[in-house]
Design a protein around this motif. Structure first.
Motif, PDB file in Angstrom:
ATOM      1  N   SER A  37     -38.542  63.440  -1.894  1.00  0.00           N
ATOM      2  CA  SER A  37     -38.604  64.175  -0.761  1.00  0.00           C
ATOM      3  C   SER A  37     -39.315  63.869   0.413  1.00  0.00           C
ATOM      4  O   SER A  37     -40.217  63.009   0.462  1.00  0.00           O
ATOM      5  CB  SER A  37     -38.837  65.654  -1.249  1.00  0.00           C
ATOM      6  OG  SER A  37     -40.439  65.742  -1.168  1.00  0.00           O
ATOM      7  N   ILE A  71     -55.509  57.973   6.052  1.00  0.00           N
ATOM      8  CA  ILE A  71     -56.753  58.472   5.782  1.00  0.00           C
ATOM      9  C   ILE A  71     -57.635  57.486   5.180  1.00  0.00           C
ATOM     10  O   ILE A  71     -58.920  57.186   5.292  1.00  0.00           O
ATOM     11  CB  ILE A  71     -56.869  60.003   5.307  1.00  0.00           C
ATOM     12  CG1 ILE A  71     -56.124  61.082   6.103  1.00  0.00           C
ATOM     13  CG2 ILE A  71     -58.317  60.516   4.934  1.00  0.00           C
ATOM     14  CD1 ILE A  71     -55.869  62.343   5.335  1.00  0.00           C
ATOM     15  N   ILE A 117     -61.253  55.913   6.071  1.00  0.00           N
ATOM     16  CA  ILE A 117     -62.369  55.838   5.217  1.00  0.00           C
ATOM     17  C   ILE A 117     -63.028  54.642   5.037  1.00  0.00           C
ATOM     18  O   ILE A 117     -64.463  54.401   5.016  1.00  0.00           O
ATOM     19  CB  ILE A 117     -62.133  56.615   3.829  1.00  0.00           C
ATOM     20  CG1 ILE A 117     -62.038  58.284   3.951  1.00  0.00           C
ATOM     21  CG2 ILE A 117     -63.152  56.268   2.746  1.00  0.00           C
ATOM     22  CD1 ILE A 117     -61.331  58.686   2.717  1.00  0.00           C
ATOM     23  N   LEU A 152     -39.050  55.305  -7.774  1.00  0.00           N
ATOM     24  CA  LEU A 152     -38.945  56.201  -6.997  1.00  0.00           C
ATOM     25  C   LEU A 152     -37.635  56.561  -6.220  1.00  0.00           C
ATOM     26  O   LEU A 152     -37.117  55.314  -5.820  1.00  0.00           O
ATOM     27  CB  LEU A 152     -40.371  56.293  -5.968  1.00  0.00           C
ATOM     28  CG  LEU A 152     -41.392  57.028  -6.524  1.00  0.00           C
ATOM     29  CD1 LEU A 152     -42.619  56.595  -5.728  1.00  0.00           C
ATOM     30  CD2 LEU A 152     -41.324  58.319  -6.883  1.00  0.00           C
ATOM     31  N   TYR A 179     -47.757  72.009  -4.305  1.00  0.00           N
ATOM     32  CA  TYR A 179     -46.234  72.192  -4.170  1.00  0.00           C
ATOM     33  C   TYR A 179     -45.892  71.158  -5.086  1.00  0.00           C
ATOM     34  O   TYR A 179     -45.917  69.897  -4.839  1.00  0.00           O
ATOM     35  CB  TYR A 179     -45.826  72.004  -2.933  1.00  0.00           C
ATOM     36  CG  TYR A 179     -44.617  71.815  -2.362  1.00  0.00           C
ATOM     37  CD1 TYR A 179     -43.344  72.766  -2.432  1.00  0.00           C
ATOM     38  CD2 TYR A 179     -43.873  70.508  -2.264  1.00  0.00           C
ATOM     39  CE1 TYR A 179     -42.093  72.719  -1.960  1.00  0.00           C
ATOM     40  CE2 TYR A 179     -42.440  70.236  -2.023  1.00  0.00           C
ATOM     41  CZ  TYR A 179     -41.595  71.339  -2.055  1.00  0.00           C
ATOM     42  OH  TYR A 179     -40.277  71.205  -1.728  1.00  0.00           O
ATOM     43  N   ALA A 209     -43.013  68.333  -5.570  1.00  0.00           N
ATOM     44  CA  ALA A 209     -41.965  67.641  -4.974  1.00  0.00           C
ATOM     45  C   ALA A 209     -40.992  66.856  -5.815  1.00  0.00           C
ATOM     46  O   ALA A 209     -40.013  66.406  -5.554  1.00  0.00           O
ATOM     47  CB  ALA A 209     -42.510  66.772  -4.083  1.00  0.00           C
ATOM     48  N   ILE A 239     -44.863  65.904  -9.557  1.00  0.00           N
ATOM     49  CA  ILE A 239     -45.419  65.114  -8.683  1.00  0.00           C
ATOM     50  C   ILE A 239     -45.869  66.378  -7.439  1.00  0.00           C
ATOM     51  O   ILE A 239     -44.907  66.933  -6.899  1.00  0.00           O
ATOM     52  CB  ILE A 239     -44.643  64.119  -8.228  1.00  0.00           C
ATOM     53  CG1 ILE A 239     -43.990  63.061  -9.250  1.00  0.00           C
ATOM     54  CG2 ILE A 239     -45.125  63.231  -7.089  1.00  0.00           C
ATOM     55  CD1 ILE A 239     -43.049  62.046  -8.872  1.00  0.00           C
ATOM     56  N   VAL A 271     -48.074  67.911  -4.136  1.00  0.00           N
ATOM     57  CA  VAL A 271     -49.012  67.696  -2.946  1.00  0.00           C
ATOM     58  C   VAL A 271     -49.742  69.013  -2.821  1.00  0.00           C
ATOM     59  O   VAL A 271     -49.162  70.144  -3.088  1.00  0.00           O
ATOM     60  CB  VAL A 271     -48.225  67.624  -1.656  1.00  0.00           C
ATOM     61  CG1 VAL A 271     -49.191  67.237  -0.532  1.00  0.00           C
ATOM     62  CG2 VAL A 271     -47.104  66.684  -1.684  1.00  0.00           C
ATOM     63  N   LEU A 274     -56.812  67.395   0.579  1.00  0.00           N
ATOM     64  CA  LEU A 274     -55.610  67.288   0.200  1.00  0.00           C
ATOM     65  C   LEU A 274     -55.467  66.419  -1.012  1.00  0.00           C
ATOM     66  O   LEU A 274     -56.208  65.497  -1.234  1.00  0.00           O
ATOM     67  CB  LEU A 274     -54.946  66.425   1.392  1.00  0.00           C
ATOM     68  CG  LEU A 274     -53.761  65.690   1.203  1.00  0.00           C
ATOM     69  CD1 LEU A 274     -52.567  67.021   1.348  1.00  0.00           C
ATOM     70  CD2 LEU A 274     -53.397  64.525   2.270  1.00  0.00           C
ATOM     71  N   LEU A 283     -52.910  64.805  -3.998  1.00  0.00           N
ATOM     72  CA  LEU A 283     -51.922  64.252  -4.365  1.00  0.00           C
ATOM     73  C   LEU A 283     -51.783  63.922  -5.969  1.00  0.00           C
ATOM     74  O   LEU A 283     -52.948  63.085  -6.327  1.00  0.00           O
ATOM     75  CB  LEU A 283     -51.745  62.847  -3.395  1.00  0.00           C
ATOM     76  CG  LEU A 283     -50.307  62.761  -2.908  1.00  0.00           C
ATOM     77  CD1 LEU A 283     -49.919  63.843  -2.061  1.00  0.00           C
ATOM     78  CD2 LEU A 283     -50.156  61.174  -2.133  1.00  0.00           C
ATOM     79  N   VAL A 323     -55.375  62.212  -6.675  1.00  0.00           N
ATOM     80  CA  VAL A 323     -56.500  61.584  -5.777  1.00  0.00           C
ATOM     81  C   VAL A 323     -56.942  62.532  -4.731  1.00  0.00           C
ATOM     82  O   VAL A 323     -55.842  63.421  -4.128  1.00  0.00           O
ATOM     83  CB  VAL A 323     -56.285  60.256  -4.972  1.00  0.00           C
ATOM     84  CG1 VAL A 323     -56.060  59.268  -5.548  1.00  0.00           C
ATOM     85  CG2 VAL A 323     -54.667  60.458  -4.403  1.00  0.00           C
ATOM     86  N   LEU A 328     -58.572  64.023  -0.741  1.00  0.00           N
ATOM     87  CA  LEU A 328     -58.986  63.377   0.482  1.00  0.00           C
ATOM     88  C   LEU A 328     -59.608  64.836   0.909  1.00  0.00           C
ATOM     89  O   LEU A 328     -59.043  65.610   1.050  1.00  0.00           O
ATOM     90  CB  LEU A 328     -57.935  62.697   1.400  1.00  0.00           C
ATOM     91  CG  LEU A 328     -57.334  61.595   0.835  1.00  0.00           C
ATOM     92  CD1 LEU A 328     -56.236  61.169   1.460  1.00  0.00           C
ATOM     93  CD2 LEU A 328     -58.650  60.354   1.130  1.00  0.00           C
ATOM     94  N   ALA A 356     -63.651  61.220  -0.327  1.00  0.00           N
ATOM     95  CA  ALA A 356     -62.493  60.954  -1.196  1.00  0.00           C
ATOM     96  C   ALA A 356     -63.033  61.339  -2.861  1.00  0.00           C
ATOM     97  O   ALA A 356     -64.160  61.107  -3.133  1.00  0.00           O
ATOM     98  CB  ALA A 356     -61.935  59.859  -1.144  1.00  0.00           C
TER      99      ALA A 356
END
Lengths: 174, 240
Positions: free
Chosen positions: A2, A15, A19, B22, B113, B115, B126, B128, B174, B176, B192, B194, B225
């Protein structure tokens, strides 16, 4: 995949790059102001506005382990460390250090004692550098030394507080 | 295609393969199923709880680290999950001139969410995610060095321990990650994280070294991180 996921991955990659560009935390940069050194400038006692380099000059000081460190300088300006664990640092300022004591042909070494007293403040710098000491209420005492012959005429303290080392803190006239 | 759907390990395998290829393979698989099946299969909703395995493993390997974290999520809508993490960490930062131990607890809460377009009957993610994090902790300065550029009088390392308590920090995160069902209702996941600090306690004549839940802080940067390897169990509550 998506479009939202693609955006997220792109954001993540951006990001990550940001870092990795950060400064390291375990190396203290040389430009960081740490514990300041005492800067002494030598002047001519007869011509107080003129610099005068002490000839064949060395500074010696007693260390913790009982030994004496002697460092030679050939300049009208010297930077020396003060003790961080005591409120007093004592120095021997020696002229003609390389001359033998018993040679009548040459001027024998002449030692004057300079005691610098102060108060100490501990100051946090950064993760990499840790802490430093800054000094305040600097005071001095000059003694002619064991030879009973003083070569230093006067000592003037211009900066009683020692937090940086860009300018001279003390003027010595000889 | 139907054979594959009945075989769980095979489905998981296909899930990982599809991650590598993917995009194309995912949409291709999806179209096939849409054509084959007309029966309405209800999706499972429920609570998923478990642990971040990375923290206890690191506790065993790293003498300067102790930590654990409980993770959980609850499926709100087809693609949205309410998610939270609750944990405790103790970390000693050993730098050349400073040695500091940070110790405290934290909570992170937010949304995930999903995805990923699952094949029928699959519950992989998978995702976010967004989190708001809060940490309450203390720092203990164990030892430090008076930094000098001239070492004439020797090393001045001091060990009079000092404690800075009542510290706190908040951050936005954030996340993922992915979660795959490896057995019935058992999921493994990786993610991961952030992070960007929003608020933090100002420590009197000292700095922040490690914030439990947030991680290591770097002088002059608000970003951090992290990562996690989760093992979770899904408790089905209802279908719709």
């Amino acid at each position: 995949m998506s479009i939202r996921l693609k955006i997220a991955i792109l954001l993540l990659a951006t990001i990550m790059v940001g870092i990795s560009g950060c400064e390291r935390d375990d190396i203290c940069a040389a430009a960081t102001p740490t514990t300041p050194l005492l800067i002494i400038r030598f002047y001519d006692a007869d011509e107080p506005s003129e610099f005068k380099e002490p000839i064949d000059f060395a500074v010696s000081t007693a260390l913790e382990d009982g030994t004496i460190d002697t460092t030679a300088y050939a300049s009208d300006s010297i930077a020396i460390p003060l003790r961080t664990q005591l409120d007093l640092t004592s120095f021997n300022f020696i002229l003609n250090i390389s001359n033998p004591v018993d040679d009548p042909e040459l001027t024998p070494p002449n030692t004057d004692v300079l005691n610098i007293s102060y108060t100490r403040t501990e100051d946090y710098i950064s993760k990499a550098c840790g802490f430093r000491i800054t000094y305040d209420m600097l005071n001095r005492q000059i003694l002619p030394g064991d030879d009973n012959d003083g070569w230093i005429q006067d000592v003037i303290i211009d900066e009683t507080s020692l937090t940086e080392q860009t300018n001279a803190h003390i003027r010595i006239f000889h | 295609m139907k054979l594959h759907l009945q075989n769980k390990p095979m489905r998981t395998y296909v899930f990982f393969i599809s991650l590598l290829i993917l995009g194309t393979s995912i949409s291709f698989g999806q179209e096939q199923i849409d054509q084959d099946t007309t029966a309405v299969v209800k999706e499972r909703y429920g609570l998923r709880v478990g642990l971040d395995l990375a923290k206890p493993v690191r506790s065993l390997l790293d003498k300067n680290y102790q930590g654990f974290e409980i993770v959980g999520d609850f499926r709100l809508r087809e693609r949205y999950y309410l998610a939270a993490e609750l944990g405790n960490e103790k970390r000693t930062t050993d730098l050349p001139n400073v040695n500091v131990t940070s110790n405290g607890s934290y909570i992170k809460a937010g949304l995930n969410y999903n995805a990923y377009n699952n094949w029928l009957g699959m519950n992989n993610l998978i995702y976010v995610g967004g989190r708001a994090g809060f940490s309450s902790f203390k720092e203990t300065l164990n030892s430090y060095t008076i930094y000098t550029t001239n070492d004439l009088f020797g090393d001045d390392t001091r060990t009079d321990s000092r404690e800075f308590s009542g510290l706190s920090a908040t951050w936005l995160e954030l996340q993922l990650g992915l979660q795959a069902e490896v057995f019935n209702n058992v999921f493994i996941g990786i993610n991961v994280q952030l992070k960007s600090r929003i608020t933090e306690s100002a420590v009197d004549d000292f700095g922040l070294f490690y914030i439990p839940g947030y991680g290591k802080t770097t002088d002059g940067s608000k970003f951090g991180a992290g990562y996690g390897y989760t093992l979770t169990y899904f408790i089905p509550l209802f279908k719709k």
